[in-house]
Write a protein that holds these residues in place. Sequence first.
Motif, PDB file in Angstrom:
ATOM      1  N   TYR A   1      39.059  31.460  44.921  1.00  0.00           N
ATOM      2  CA  TYR A   1      39.630  31.626  43.575  1.00  0.00           C
ATOM      3  C   TYR A   1      38.951  32.791  42.852  1.00  0.00           C
ATOM      4  CZ  TYR A   1      40.941  30.449  38.746  1.00  0.00           C
ATOM      5  OH  TYR A   1      41.402  30.498  37.448  1.00  0.00           O
ATOM      6  N   LEU A   2      37.623  32.864  42.943  1.00  0.00           N
ATOM      7  CA  LEU A   2      36.910  33.975  42.309  1.00  0.00           C
ATOM      8  C   LEU A   2      37.360  35.316  42.893  1.00  0.00           C
ATOM      9  CD1 LEU A   2      33.234  32.666  41.969  1.00  0.00           C
ATOM     10  CD2 LEU A   2      34.961  32.879  40.168  1.00  0.00           C
ATOM     11  N   ALA A   3      37.545  35.344  44.195  1.00  0.00           N
ATOM     12  CA  ALA A   3      38.006  36.576  44.834  1.00  0.00           C
ATOM     13  C   ALA A   3      39.395  36.968  44.318  1.00  0.00           C
ATOM     14  CB  ALA A   3      38.035  36.400  46.352  1.00  0.00           C
ATOM     15  N   GLU A   4      40.245  35.989  44.114  1.00  0.00           N
ATOM     16  CA  GLU A   4      41.591  36.265  43.591  1.00  0.00           C
ATOM     17  C   GLU A   4      41.528  36.829  42.170  1.00  0.00           C
ATOM     18  OE1 GLU A   4      43.280  32.423  44.006  1.00  0.00           O
ATOM     19  OE2 GLU A   4      43.795  32.681  46.144  1.00  0.00           O
ATOM     20  N   GLN A   5      40.601  36.313  41.362  1.00  0.00           N
ATOM     21  CA  GLN A   5      40.451  36.836  39.996  1.00  0.00           C
ATOM     22  C   GLN A   5      39.965  38.286  40.032  1.00  0.00           C
ATOM     23  OE1 GLN A   5      41.847  34.679  37.834  1.00  0.00           O
ATOM     24  NE2 GLN A   5      41.961  33.566  39.769  1.00  0.00           N
ATOM     25  N   ALA A   6      39.079  38.596  40.970  1.00  0.00           N
ATOM     26  CA  ALA A   6      38.591  39.971  41.115  1.00  0.00           C
ATOM     27  C   ALA A   6      39.727  40.905  41.540  1.00  0.00           C
ATOM     28  CB  ALA A   6      37.451  40.016  42.131  1.00  0.00           C
ATOM     29  N   GLU A   7      40.552  40.439  42.467  1.00  0.00           N
ATOM     30  CA  GLU A   7      41.709  41.239  42.908  1.00  0.00           C
ATOM     31  C   GLU A   7      42.640  41.530  41.742  1.00  0.00           C
ATOM     32  OE1 GLU A   7      43.517  40.974  47.064  1.00  0.00           O
ATOM     33  OE2 GLU A   7      42.804  38.923  46.710  1.00  0.00           O
ATOM     34  N   LYS A   8      42.830  40.522  40.882  1.00  0.00           N
ATOM     35  CA  LYS A   8      43.712  40.707  39.722  1.00  0.00           C
ATOM     36  C   LYS A   8      43.161  41.776  38.784  1.00  0.00           C
ATOM     37  CE  LYS A   8      46.043  38.185  36.023  1.00  0.00           C
ATOM     38  NZ  LYS A   8      45.746  39.206  35.014  1.00  0.00           N
ATOM     39  N   ILE A   9      41.844  41.751  38.540  1.00  0.00           N
ATOM     40  CA  ILE A   9      41.235  42.773  37.678  1.00  0.00           C
ATOM     41  C   ILE A   9      41.457  44.156  38.277  1.00  0.00           C
ATOM     42  CG2 ILE A   9      39.027  43.680  36.824  1.00  0.00           C
ATOM     43  CD1 ILE A   9      38.098  40.763  36.530  1.00  0.00           C
ATOM     44  N   ALA A  10      41.255  44.271  39.592  1.00  0.00           N
ATOM     45  CA  ALA A  10      41.444  45.570  40.254  1.00  0.00           C
ATOM     46  C   ALA A  10      42.874  46.059  40.124  1.00  0.00           C
ATOM     47  CB  ALA A  10      41.046  45.459  41.723  1.00  0.00           C
TER      48      ALA A  10
ATOM     49  N   LEU B   1      36.307  30.937  33.625  1.00  0.00           N
ATOM     50  CA  LEU B   1      35.884  30.780  35.018  1.00  0.00           C
ATOM     51  C   LEU B   1      34.869  29.652  35.155  1.00  0.00           C
ATOM     52  CD1 LEU B   1      35.490  34.508  36.168  1.00  0.00           C
ATOM     53  CD2 LEU B   1      37.303  32.908  36.814  1.00  0.00           C
ATOM     54  N   ALA B   2      33.899  29.618  34.247  1.00  0.00           N
ATOM     55  CA  ALA B   2      32.848  28.611  34.340  1.00  0.00           C
ATOM     56  C   ALA B   2      33.356  27.211  34.007  1.00  0.00           C
ATOM     57  CB  ALA B   2      31.684  28.983  33.425  1.00  0.00           C
ATOM     58  N   ASN B   3      34.290  27.110  33.074  1.00  0.00           N
ATOM     59  CA  ASN B   3      34.821  25.798  32.690  1.00  0.00           C
ATOM     60  C   ASN B   3      35.800  25.234  33.716  1.00  0.00           C
ATOM     61  OD1 ASN B   3      33.447  25.463  30.222  1.00  0.00           O
ATOM     62  ND2 ASN B   3      34.954  26.682  29.114  1.00  0.00           N
TER      63      ASN B   3
ATOM     64  N   ALA C   1      32.615  31.072  52.138  1.00  0.00           N
ATOM     65  CA  ALA C   1      31.871  31.915  51.191  1.00  0.00           C
ATOM     66  C   ALA C   1      32.452  33.329  51.181  1.00  0.00           C
ATOM     67  CB  ALA C   1      30.402  31.962  51.581  1.00  0.00           C
ATOM     68  N   LYS C   2      32.196  34.045  50.099  1.00  0.00           N
ATOM     69  CA  LYS C   2      32.630  35.439  49.986  1.00  0.00           C
ATOM     70  C   LYS C   2      31.601  36.230  49.194  1.00  0.00           C
ATOM     71  CE  LYS C   2      37.588  34.352  50.101  1.00  0.00           C
ATOM     72  NZ  LYS C   2      37.902  34.979  51.393  1.00  0.00           N
ATOM     73  N   LEU C   3      31.429  37.477  49.585  1.00  0.00           N
ATOM     74  CA  LEU C   3      30.658  38.398  48.753  1.00  0.00           C
ATOM     75  C   LEU C   3      31.669  39.355  48.144  1.00  0.00           C
ATOM     76  CD1 LEU C   3      27.337  40.222  49.771  1.00  0.00           C
ATOM     77  CD2 LEU C   3      28.738  40.739  47.807  1.00  0.00           C
ATOM     78  N   ILE C   4      31.915  39.169  46.856  1.00  0.00           N
ATOM     79  CA  ILE C   4      33.016  39.849  46.152  1.00  0.00           C
ATOM     80  C   ILE C   4      32.493  41.115  45.486  1.00  0.00           C
ATOM     81  CG2 ILE C   4      34.723  39.598  44.308  1.00  0.00           C
ATOM     82  CD1 ILE C   4      34.334  36.462  44.803  1.00  0.00           C
ATOM     83  N   ILE C   5      33.181  42.223  45.697  1.00  0.00           N
ATOM     84  CA  ILE C   5      32.762  43.514  45.147  1.00  0.00           C
ATOM     85  C   ILE C   5      33.885  44.109  44.298  1.00  0.00           C
ATOM     86  CG2 ILE C   5      31.958  45.853  45.665  1.00  0.00           C
ATOM     87  CD1 ILE C   5      29.997  43.747  46.616  1.00  0.00           C
ATOM     88  N   LEU C   6      33.544  44.510  43.079  1.00  0.00           N
ATOM     89  CA  LEU C   6      34.428  45.334  42.244  1.00  0.00           C
ATOM     90  C   LEU C   6      33.686  46.619  41.911  1.00  0.00           C
ATOM     91  CD1 LEU C   6      36.095  42.880  39.672  1.00  0.00           C
ATOM     92  CD2 LEU C   6      37.204  44.050  41.577  1.00  0.00           C
TER      93      LEU C   6
ATOM     94  N   PHE D   1      31.501  38.998  35.813  1.00  0.00           N
ATOM     95  CA  PHE D   1      32.952  39.199  35.738  1.00  0.00           C
ATOM     96  C   PHE D   1      33.333  39.632  34.325  1.00  0.00           C
ATOM     97  CE2 PHE D   1      34.013  36.972  39.727  1.00  0.00           C
ATOM     98  CZ  PHE D   1      35.221  37.562  40.076  1.00  0.00           C
ATOM     99  N   GLY D   2      32.816  38.888  33.325  1.00  0.00           N
ATOM    100  CA  GLY D   2      33.174  39.174  31.938  1.00  0.00           C
ATOM    101  C   GLY D   2      32.696  40.534  31.480  1.00  0.00           C
ATOM    102  N   ALA D   3      31.455  40.893  31.825  1.00  0.00           N
ATOM    103  CA  ALA D   3      30.931  42.202  31.434  1.00  0.00           C
ATOM    104  C   ALA D   3      31.708  43.320  32.118  1.00  0.00           C
ATOM    105  CB  ALA D   3      29.447  42.292  31.785  1.00  0.00           C
TER     106      ALA D   3
END
Length: 503
Positions: free
Chosen positions: A202-211, A190-192, A246-251, A299-301
């Motif tokens: 994009y970050l929100a999409e990665q969170a959705e995928k984890i869920a 994600l950082a690279n 902007a987004k405030l992403i919650i998992l 995200f990683g933790a």
Amino acid sequence: MEFHVKSGSPEKQRSACVVIGVFEPRKLSPVGEHLDQVSDGYISNILRRGDLEGKAGQVLLLHNVPNTLCDRVLLIGCGKEREFSETQYKRIISKAISTLNDTGSMEAVCFLSELNVKGRDTHWKVKHAVEATQSSLYTFDQLKSKTDTARRPLRKLVFNVTTRRDLTLGEQAICEGLAVSEGIKLAKDLANMPPNICHPTYLAEQAEKIASDFEKVTYSALEEADMIELGMGAFMAVAQGSEQPAKLIILEYKGGEEGESPVTLVGKGLTFDSGGISIKPSEAMDEMKYDMGGAASVFGAFLAVAKLDLPINLVMAVAAAENMPDGRACRPGDVVTSMSGQTIEILNTDAEGRLVLCDTLTYVEKFNPDVVIDVATLTGACVIALGAHASGLLSNHNPLAHDLLNAGETADDRAWRLPLWDEYQEQLNTNFADMANIGGRPAGTITAACFLSRYAKKYQWAHLDIAGTAWKGGKDKGATGRPVSMLTQYIIDRAQSKSAKES
């Protein structure tokens, strides 16, 4: 990459390679001495000739060692035995892996896991060997048209343990090591990722995928309209200069009992930080894609905890935005009202991380958190204070700070605690609002945390400033994945403590 543990003698391993440690000066490890006896002094004769002194990182690959079943024996220099530390252990594991990968050994049996690391048991050594292995094999080549791959890459690694009683410990350690490694890889990826790809959406999409991958995980996100309605004036002051919403992403991970207060991880997710109107110098500005290193690490933790199926409740909140110098961008001198009702004079638009974080810290009160840990690449002052070796830690709760420091020591992902005294709060005084968003150059890391502490009075809170540890510059430029190891270890420790109390 496959990992296994076993307990056996080195000469009986039918393997492409057996890996043995050698200390300075030319002192074989106990396993090495045993192999030397079996081979009638073959290895010690080579060492006496001066082929390998045993200095840390030296390597010597032997073929057809007498009376053994393996194709090769790889000798790894471990340095002076009395100075052999956790960090040195991980370094020699990494050196062994890179050598195996370069020399065509597709599988190997590693006896380095039997070396004595002061105060560390088999579980620690195997877990960290897995992490060091995965880290040394990590590459970020998704965006290259041609990739360099090893002709015969290492595919299977077996760690040897001293007794069969340690096999169960070893298997558990591999499980933990793989989960943490996957979390670190996600954080690095994600950082690279360049900022034209890795933006808040994009970050929100990665969170959705984890869920979608875990039954116990749910996803939600606040859009800009939601944040405006909630009165997140500080967050929106940063976001308003960018075309990227902007987004405030919650998992939410629900592995504990229903209603149990969660551990809450808050990550600063500035996917690119130009500095805004207080624009940064152009040199190395490309590295400001790493300003979402805090978000990447939480995200990683979170991923590691979900993979381990730990019996706790965990919330991840990522404040994702882009800081750009548009005509709509906030200006130095603007006064905004945060979600908490407190007003802020923005003296420097490049002190934007604390603005998105303060509203997020207020928002997470709704989860009734047991503890809140925010992680952010927040201040250049932290790089000056601690360099690249330790993350800065500040907290309003001594036991929480103590537990995080201990987790960092165990994970070899250390932090150093800085004071959060009331005297520093005075540096945030301003004539025109409740507080300024900067407190001047002196104690910049501390005054940034003082600012955040004003939004964290309703729970136990810790702040990790990872500006010096989240990435490396220069020829080794890239994300480090820190502090995924520390955060995951902290949560593992909590889960184990909880289980111990219940049993």
